[in-house]
Design an enzyme around this catalytic site. Structure first.
Site, PDB file in Angstrom:
ATOM      1  N   SER A  68      61.064 -45.941   1.573  1.00 25.63           N
ATOM      2  CA  SER A  68      61.631 -46.895   0.097  1.00 25.63           C
ATOM      3  C   SER A  68      61.311 -45.919  -1.104  1.00 25.63           C
ATOM      4  CB  SER A  68      60.508 -47.868   0.319  1.00 25.63           C
ATOM      5  OG  SER A  68      61.144 -48.973   1.444  1.00 25.63           O
ATOM      6  N   TYR A 305      52.842 -44.039 -12.230  1.00 24.95           N
ATOM      7  CA  TYR A 305      53.940 -44.902 -11.405  1.00 24.95           C
ATOM      8  C   TYR A 305      54.030 -43.903 -10.244  1.00 24.95           C
ATOM      9  CZ  TYR A 305      57.092 -41.738 -13.977  1.00 24.95           C
ATOM     10  OH  TYR A 305      57.638 -40.391 -14.418  1.00 24.95           O
ATOM     11  N   GLY A 306      55.075 -44.665  -9.281  1.00 22.91           N
ATOM     12  CA  GLY A 306      55.405 -44.245  -8.228  1.00 22.91           C
ATOM     13  C   GLY A 306      55.889 -44.865  -7.070  1.00 22.91           C
ATOM     14  N   HIS A 307      55.827 -44.588  -5.798  1.00 17.96           N
ATOM     15  CA  HIS A 307      56.274 -45.616  -4.789  1.00 17.96           C
ATOM     16  C   HIS A 307      55.934 -44.875  -3.511  1.00 17.96           C
ATOM     17  CE1 HIS A 307      58.963 -48.454  -3.015  1.00 17.96           C
ATOM     18  NE2 HIS A 307      59.506 -48.830  -4.291  1.00 17.96           N
ATOM     19  N   ASP A 308      55.817 -45.844  -2.364  1.00 20.58           N
ATOM     20  CA  ASP A 308      55.582 -45.396  -1.042  1.00 20.58           C
ATOM     21  C   ASP A 308      56.940 -45.679  -0.189  1.00 20.58           C
ATOM     22  OD1 ASP A 308      52.928 -45.222  -1.940  1.00 20.58           O
ATOM     23  OD2 ASP A 308      51.990 -46.734  -1.005  1.00 20.58           O
ATOM     24  N   GLY A 309      56.670 -45.024   0.975  1.00 18.63           N
ATOM     25  CA  GLY A 309      57.673 -45.529   1.949  1.00 18.63           C
ATOM     26  C   GLY A 309      57.279 -45.364   3.319  1.00 18.63           C
ATOM     27  N   GLY A 313      58.196 -44.657  12.056  1.00 18.15           N
ATOM     28  CA  GLY A 313      57.148 -43.506  12.515  1.00 18.15           C
ATOM     29  C   GLY A 313      56.843 -42.587  11.311  1.00 18.15           C
TER      30      GLY A 313
END
Length: 463
Positions: A68, A305-309, A313
């Protein structure tokens, strides 16, 4: 005082911590902008294997699925189109895509680009329906959305929405007359010179590529399905090496500029993407608020700020500290990735940036009494049913995957003991992990009762 980006030290710590948390293969990337004409500092290291089946070594040039974090790339494309005057943030989707339909016609008429970027549309978001490998896959996905129900009223709260980013991808296609994959390559990855980034499996496999792993009695086993459906591409299909992700983050740190001075995104749009748009019902599992594509974090009074994904797996993390020109990314292919992230990033930001990462979420050391009775019952959204019960040993949460999510991920129902934190907030811990996750109960302005778990809102079923 900021510390030096020491590649040897962080490679050693990455190797030690990956082994501790059962992560087969992982990349770490760190970048700090140079000041007063000095060159950027940069670290790209890797350890472990791309697959436990093949034993191929993970290298800094290998591609991992960033999941993501892709949403920040799609949001950047949208803001580039805003810069060009092709649309506005508050333009209704129906004005861009004639005939756009949802189960609720009023929402279909009113939902805007901003709603999609900020996950406030209320469109039930986990519609992972495979609409084929053809270039028309996102156009066909609109047919899936035509019957999409609302997880909450438009703009009433925040709930993570993958479907909204597939829709943003289709908006990009309509306005550029390109597939989302081509638009990304021509407008973003090409100008940034990202040679280790791809979206389609046939392009990823021209490089060394990581395979995701599932846990099998404590052993990492390669997954049987490698890639998300193409229709999910704008929300999660970018594969990249950590260094390319750093280059993308660098452009945002520089206010939309490339190192040679070429402007990719206006300074106003770069700032808007990281600006406050909406608070989150649960400030623990991700950040405290959302921008236009970016998650916003407050660590010891410092704004990041940022994001994870997360994909099949694989897991990815990106954090950007603008005031120090610092970006850190972690890409992994299985194991207890959240535990690795928590421990490693806490060290990095303490030693490199001199700031404390936000305290880990956990139940209080001295147990508190919270009445779970008002929250008992069944909650539901597309992709999951959540049941809150008073068990023999205390309150528990049972989650069951449903619909397309169940078909994609499978697995039996999961049960978690609910540990009280404060009124309306409980903590659960998945088996074998160190990291606690929050479960939040709250009411909307219209009185609707909701549970927030896994970054998603689910309404309480009427008995």
């Amino acid at each position: 005082m900021s510390g030096v980006l020491d590649a040897q030290h962080w490679h050693r710590r990455l190797t030690e911590l990956a082994a501790r948390h059962g992560v087969p293969g992982v990349q770490l990337g760190m970048l700090r902008l140079g000041v007063d004409g000095a060159p950027d500092e940069r670290v790209e290291v890797a350890t472990g294997v791309l697959s436990t089946r093949t034993g191929f070594a993970a290298s800094p040039d290998a591609l991992f699925q960033i999941g993501s974090i892709t949403k920040a790339w799609t949001a950047t494309l949208v803001l580039m189109l805003v810069d060009e005057g092709r649309l506005g943030l508050d333009t209704p989707v129906a004005e861009i895509i004639p005939g756009f339909a949802l189960a609720d016609p009023e929402v279909a008429r009113a939902v805007t680009v901003r709603h999609l970027l900020t996950h406030t549309s209320g469109i039930d978001g986990d519609l992972f329906v495979d609409t084929g490998r053809g270039d028309d896959c996102l156009e066909r996905y609109l047919g899936v959305l035509a019957s999409a129900e609302q997880s909450h009223p438009l703009g009433a709260t925040w709930s993570y929405c993958n479907a909204g980013y597939s829709l943003l991808g289709r908006i990009v296609e309509v306005l550029t007359d390109r597939t989302w994959d081509d638009a990304l390559r021509e407008r973003l990855t090409g100008p940034l010179g990202l040679s280790r980034t791809a979206t389609l499996p046939e392009d990823v496999l021209l490089h060394a590529a990581a395979i995701g792993h599932r846990d099998d009695d404590g052993e990492p086993v390669p997954v049987s399905r490698w890639h998300l459906p193409r229709s999910a591409g704008p929300g999660g299909a970018v594969s990249a090496a950590a260094g390319d992700l750093l280059d993308f983050a660098r452009m945002h740190l520089a206010g939309g500029l490339l190192p040679d001075g070429t402007r990719v995104l206006s300074a106003e749009s770069a700032a808007a993407m990281a600006s406050h748009q909406v608070d989150l019902p649960d400030p623990y599992v991700l950040g405290d608020s959302w921008g236009l594509g970016w998650i916003r974090y407050d660590w010891s009074g410092h704004r990041l700020y940022g994001h994870d994904g997360n994909t099949l797996g694989q897991a990815a993390f990106l954090r950007v500290l603008p005031k120090q020109g610092l970006a850190v990314t972690l890409l992994a292919n299985g194991g207890h990735t959240r535990d690795l992230f928590e421990e490693l990033y806490r060290e990095i930001f303490d030693e490199v940036a001199g700031i404390g990462m936000r305290p880990p979420f956990a139940p209080p050391e001295v147990p508190v009494e919270v009445d779970v009775t008002p929250f008992l019952g069944r909650y539901a959204r597309v992709g999951s049913t959540l049941e809150v019960e008073q068990g023999a040993d205390g309150p528990l949460l049972r989650t069951t995957a449903t619909g397309p999510v169940a078909a994609l991920l499978g697995g039996p129902p999961q049960e978690f003991a609910l540990h009280p934190v404060e009124p309306g907030t409980f903590a659960v811990r998945p088996p074998g992990t160190d990291t606690w996750l929050p479960v939040t109960f709250y009411r909307l302005a219209d009185g609707g009762e909701y549970i927030h778990f896994g970054a998603r809102a689910a309404g309480k079923a009427i008995s």
